[in-house]
Design an enzyme around this catalytic site. Structure first.
Site, short mmCIF file in Angstrom:
data_model
loop_
_atom_site.label_atom_id
_atom_site.label_comp_id
_atom_site.label_asym_id
_atom_site.label_seq_id
_atom_site.Cartn_x
_atom_site.Cartn_y
_atom_site.Cartn_z
N LYS A 191 -70.94 18.93 -45.05
CA LYS A 191 -70.93 17.87 -44.04
C LYS A 191 -69.86 18.16 -42.99
CE LYS A 191 -68.79 13.89 -43.72
NZ LYS A 191 -68.54 13.84 -42.25
N GLY A 248 -57.93 13.13 -48.92
CA GLY A 248 -57.79 14.09 -50.03
C GLY A 248 -57.42 13.37 -51.32
N GLU A 265 -57.47 21.10 -48.79
CA GLU A 265 -56.59 21.65 -47.75
C GLU A 265 -56.30 20.48 -46.81
OE1 GLU A 265 -55.26 22.64 -44.63
OE2 GLU A 265 -56.97 23.92 -44.09
N CYS A 299 -53.77 21.53 -38.67
CA CYS A 299 -53.08 21.06 -39.87
C CYS A 299 -51.77 21.81 -40.09
CB CYS A 299 -53.98 21.13 -41.09
SG CYS A 299 -54.83 22.70 -41.22
N GLU A 396 -47.57 13.06 -39.79
CA GLU A 396 -48.35 14.07 -39.08
C GLU A 396 -48.96 13.42 -37.85
OE1 GLU A 396 -51.95 15.47 -41.00
OE2 GLU A 396 -51.59 17.49 -40.22
P1 ADP Z 1 -59.11 13.86 -40.04
O1 ADP Z 1 -57.81 13.12 -40.03
O2 ADP Z 1 -58.99 15.33 -39.88
O3 ADP Z 1 -60.18 13.21 -39.26
P2 ADP Z 1 -60.44 12.91 -42.38
O4 ADP Z 1 -59.89 13.19 -43.71
O5 ADP Z 1 -60.52 11.50 -41.92
O6 ADP Z 1 -59.55 13.84 -41.50
O7 ADP Z 1 -61.86 13.57 -42.19
C1 ADP Z 1 -62.19 14.84 -42.65
C2 ADP Z 1 -63.61 14.83 -43.17
O8 ADP Z 1 -63.70 13.97 -44.30
C3 ADP Z 1 -64.65 14.32 -42.18
O9 ADP Z 1 -65.81 15.11 -42.32
C4 ADP Z 1 -64.89 12.89 -42.63
O10 ADP Z 1 -66.16 12.40 -42.28
C5 ADP Z 1 -64.77 13.04 -44.14
N1 ADP Z 1 -64.42 11.80 -44.85
C6 ADP Z 1 -63.76 10.71 -44.39
N2 ADP Z 1 -63.62 9.78 -45.37
C7 ADP Z 1 -64.19 10.31 -46.49
C8 ADP Z 1 -64.34 9.87 -47.85
N3 ADP Z 1 -63.87 8.69 -48.27
N4 ADP Z 1 -64.96 10.68 -48.72
C9 ADP Z 1 -65.40 11.89 -48.32
N5 ADP Z 1 -65.30 12.37 -47.08
C10 ADP Z 1 -64.70 11.60 -46.16
#
Ligand code: ADP
Length: 788
Positions: A191, A248, A265, A299, A396
């Site tokens: 995704k 994460g 990561e 990052c 961050e």
């Molecule tokens: P960033 O701060 O880089 O946007 P996120 O962690 O919010 O980081 O998003 C990174 C990825 O994780 C995106 O593809 C987002 O759609 C997905 N994502 C966000 N929330 C969830 C969740 N609860 N479970 C799995 N994937 C998620």
């Protein structure tokens, strides 16, 4: 005056736009509306959202918001494809990866332009960094596919991998995840981030065109819910995630107890350390790359400048001059340095953080210079007058905002650098190689760049320490995180442990506290905090001894002692080996006594177990100076020294069976690699390890390197799992408690190994090898300039 003469006089840049026509034609060919790519086919667009160009706010295409059903269909396709894909020879799989690399190269301009339109990053970067690295990753991993069986004998792919990536390097993160997964024989459901799905969809079309078997790569677009559906899907075998630490942690908790492989990561707040003897002009150029590359949405961005006080004023003045020449503008313009941030919500987030930082006393300097009035643009900013507690120092920012602090001594630089929950990367500038190479091992980060920054290569692992996550992408470490031991599937459930009486069978015995075996903390035998004892029974239920009932306080004391003993990790491997050999020798002297104690506790002949324990100590003494790193030779006028480092303080909760070997087999690899240990021995038969205190004391083991707390395995494991001072935790026990351990470890994202109720026969010589060594260590890649 003619035009050229004018240009020479003003030295102004003219516009140098890269044409968007090809990318627009590709979007149009899909009617600017996309479904998912599942089982080699495009699905009909469902409920959609718009993917916008952040440089001008215009919609580029409609993207489908993936539902749980879509994820399910993709997982089904990936599962169906797994059998034949993993059965292909490595050479055959490698050829597909090679074909993908070639196709990405052939269409690199289209990919670069589309990436820039979708993400806002300058075309200079997508053209010269992102897309070439994507191709490099597929080439590199084509080779791994072919050499896999030789280099990773007895390893098998996980199966179906769920991969979730962020928006800052949309295609590059895809390549980092898909290339090793496919090389190893896995199939994937990926995704992309909701803001930036387009190059992943173009990539899907490349997969189609190179004839990749259907179902091997499935791309499902969507938002966080779609990601969560992937994480929680029961038929996914491994999750690889790149994104925020916040998400994460959600994923760590959600996958606890499922047995899914996991690599994370996550975020960073990486220090950029400039010593007074640095080549200042180079350090300034490096800093521009460190914090303004991709608008700071990186990052591993060098977002915390730590500059030695003696040069601070000069350095900051030069930096401001350089900031004034950074050009903010249309990302498709080839001479623009800073493009658009990914979305309005990011711009807002960054502005809010800056307001908070300013309210806390920060002085914020923004470079002069034009910024487009429309679109998600921010000026490069420099923050000074901050203490370590300022929001802008601690959080961050993920934007073009550099925070500067000064230091006086190298020790202070290290202390400031490590004063963060993150540990992704660090940069060191100094012309003194001794100084730079003295600081590198002291920084708690997965990547260290010396006199350079933001170097990446497919052959060099990338990933973090601490709350920046675990697992590596790239290189040998990255390959191994898509593989698991073939024998794992043969593991059988562990027999139930004997019930243990929580208190002494005869309450009167509790008064004979002097006969109770004590804890072993910081090199001393200490009374348990609670003053309670627990009974040790033989198989017939007869009381044969008592040990202390350890509690939270005992664990806290033991962790403190283990932290204070971390000098052990800097002890030469040869010396650690000598101490393990000595321990083995001293145990062997007393083998009859230890064998008798095992027999008393378990009813089994203990001689064999003692002999195996001695042998195991020898085995890991032998490993101490042999399980070490590598030197990579990336195409970047540098070498990367992949240094194997210990996790730090490790909690080890031994299995109930094999009172001596069960503990030795786990602590020996941890100690050999330089970790200090808090051990909870078998709850039902702890006396073999409490007997070992004297052996430890006569074997030159430094105080605090081995600490032993007896008591209830599960409750002590919980305390260890929740403790921020514990860096890694191994737990042998039932499935329910294993789940608890993995869930509770989320506080500081410690690395865990749990037996999940399965029987790991620790007598098996396979556990004399690298299995536990790999789990007791993490790789730090130190990039060092090398060659012309
Ligand atoms: P960033 O701060 O880089 O946007 P996120 O962690 O919010 O980081 O998003 C990174 C990825 O994780 C995106 O593809 C987002 O759609 C997905 N994502 C966000 N929330 C969830 C969740 N609860 N479970 C799995 N994937 C998620």
């Amino acid at each position: 005056m003619n035009k050229i003469a004018q240009i020479f006089q003003s030295l102004d840049y003219g516009p140098a736009p890269e044409g968007p026509e090809q990318a627009i034609a590709w979007l149009e060919s899909h009617g600017r509306k996309f479904g998912h790519f599942i089982d080699g086919k495009w699905t009909k667009p469902g409920k959609t959202f718009s993917s916008d160009n952040p440089a001008n706010g215009e919609s580029l295409a409609q993207i489908t918001d993936g539902s749980a059903d879509d994820v399910n269909a993709a997982v089904k396709a990936a599962r169906a494809a797994f059998k034949s894909w993993s059965a292909l020879s490595g050479y055959e799989r490698g050829k597909y990866l090679y074909a993908i690399a070639r196709a990405v190269q052939k269409h690199s301009r289209l990919f670069a332009v589309l990436e820039t339109m979708d993400n806002g990053k300058p075309i200079r970067e997508s053209r010269d960094i992102d897309i070439p690295l994507v191709a490099r990753h597929f080439y590199h991993h084509a080779g791994w596919a072919q050499h896999l069986s030789r280099e990773f004998p007895d390893a098998v792919p996980y199966g179906v991998c769920g991969q979730i990536i962020p928006w800052n390097f949309p295609l590059l993160m895809l390549a980092w995840k898909i290339a090793p997964a496919l090389a190893a024989g896995n199939t994937v459901v990926l995704k992309p981030a909701e803001f930036t799905s387009l190059t992943a969809l173009l990539f899907a079309e490349i997969c189609e065109r190179v004839g990749l078997p259907k179902g091997v790569v499935n791309i499902v677009t969507g938002e966080g819910d779609t990601g969560a559906a992937i994480v929680n899907h029961p038929d996914i075998d491994k999750i690889a995630f790149t994104g925020s630490t916040e998400v994460g942690k959600i994923i760590r908790a959600a996958t606890a107890g499922t047995g899914k492989g996991l690599s994370l990561e996550l975020g960073g707040k990486s220090p950029y350390i400039v010593f007074e003897d640095a080549d200042i002009d180079s350090a300034i150029e490096g800093l521009v790359d460190a914090i303004w590359f991709n608008q700071g949405q990186v990052c591993c961005a060098g977002s915390r400048l730590l500059v030695q006080e003696s040069i601070e004023e000069r350095f900051i003045a030069k930096l401001k001059t350089r900031m004034a020449s950074l050009r903010v503008g249309d990302p498709l313009d080839k001479s623009v340095d800073i493009g658009a941030l990914v979305a309005p919500v990011q711009v807002e987030r960054i502005r809010d953080l800056m307001k908070r930082g300013a309210a806390e006393g920060a002085v914020i300097y923004e470079a002069d210079g034009p910024v487009p009035s429309k679109g998600c643009f921010l000026k490069p900013a420099l923050v000074t007058n901050v203490s370590p507690a300022n929001t802008l120092v601690a959080e961050e920012i993920f934007g073009p905002v550099l925070v500067a602090m000064s230091f006086r001594t190298p020790e202070e630089a290290v202390a400031l650098a490590n004063n963060t929950k993150y540990g992704l990367a660090a940069t060191i500038w100094s012309e003194n190689i001794n100084l730079a190479l003295d600081i590198a091992p002291k920084i708690k980060a997965g990547v260290v760049w010396i006199n350079g920054t933001n170097n990446f290569d497919a052959a060099v692992g990338f990933g973090g320490y601490k709350e920046s996550g675990f697992g590596r992408e790239g290189g040998r470490e990255g390959m191994s995180s898509y593989l698991k031991p073939a024998w794992e599937k043969e593991l059988k459930p562990a027999p139930a442990a004997r019930a243990v009486a929580a208190k002494a069978a005869n309450p009167l015995d509790e008064t004979h506290i002097d006969q109770t075996a004590k804890m072993y903390i910081g090199g001393k035998q200490t009374r348990p905090d609670s003053a309670y004892a627990r009974a040790v029974l033989d198989p017939s239920g007869k009381l044969i001894g008592e040990v202390g009932e350890g509690n939270r306080k005992d664990i806290r004391n033991a962790v403190e002692a283990a932290r204070a003993a971390l000098g052990w990790s800097a002890t030469a491997a040869h010396s650690r080996a000598q101490i393990l050999y000595f321990l083995a020798e001293n145990l062997d002297y007393r083998r009859d006594e230890f064998a008798a104690r095992i027999k008393a506790q378990t009813g089994e002949d203990g001689a064999a177990e003692v002999a195996l324990s001695v042998e195991r100590l020898f085995a890991f003494a032998g490993w101490a100076d042999k399980y070490d790193g590598a030197v990579h030779n990336p195409p970047l006028r540098a070498v990367a020294a992949a240094m194997i480092e210990p996790l730090g303080v490790m909690g080890v909760v031994a299995p109930p069976s094999r009172p001596l070997l069960g503990s030795i087999a786990l602590i020996a690899p941890a100690l050999a690699m330089g970790n200090t240990v808090v051990l909870v021995p078998s709850a039902q038969s702890p006396l073999s390890m409490t007997d070992l205190y004297q052996v430890i004391e006569t074997s030159d083991v430094p105080s605090g390197v081995i600490n032993i707390v007896t008591g209830d395995s599960v409750s002590l494991a919980k305390t260890l799992a929740e403790h921020d001072g514990v860096d890694g935790l191994w737990f042998a026990g039932n499935a329910e408690a294993s789940t608890m351990v993995e869930k509770a470890s989320v506080t500081n994202l410690k690395q865990t190994w749990t037996s999940r109720g399965l029987y790991y026969d620790l007598a098996d010589r396979r556990f004399e090898g690298t299995y536990f060594l790999a789990r007791a260590t993490q790789v730090k890649n130190v990039w060092i300039p090398y060659g012309a």
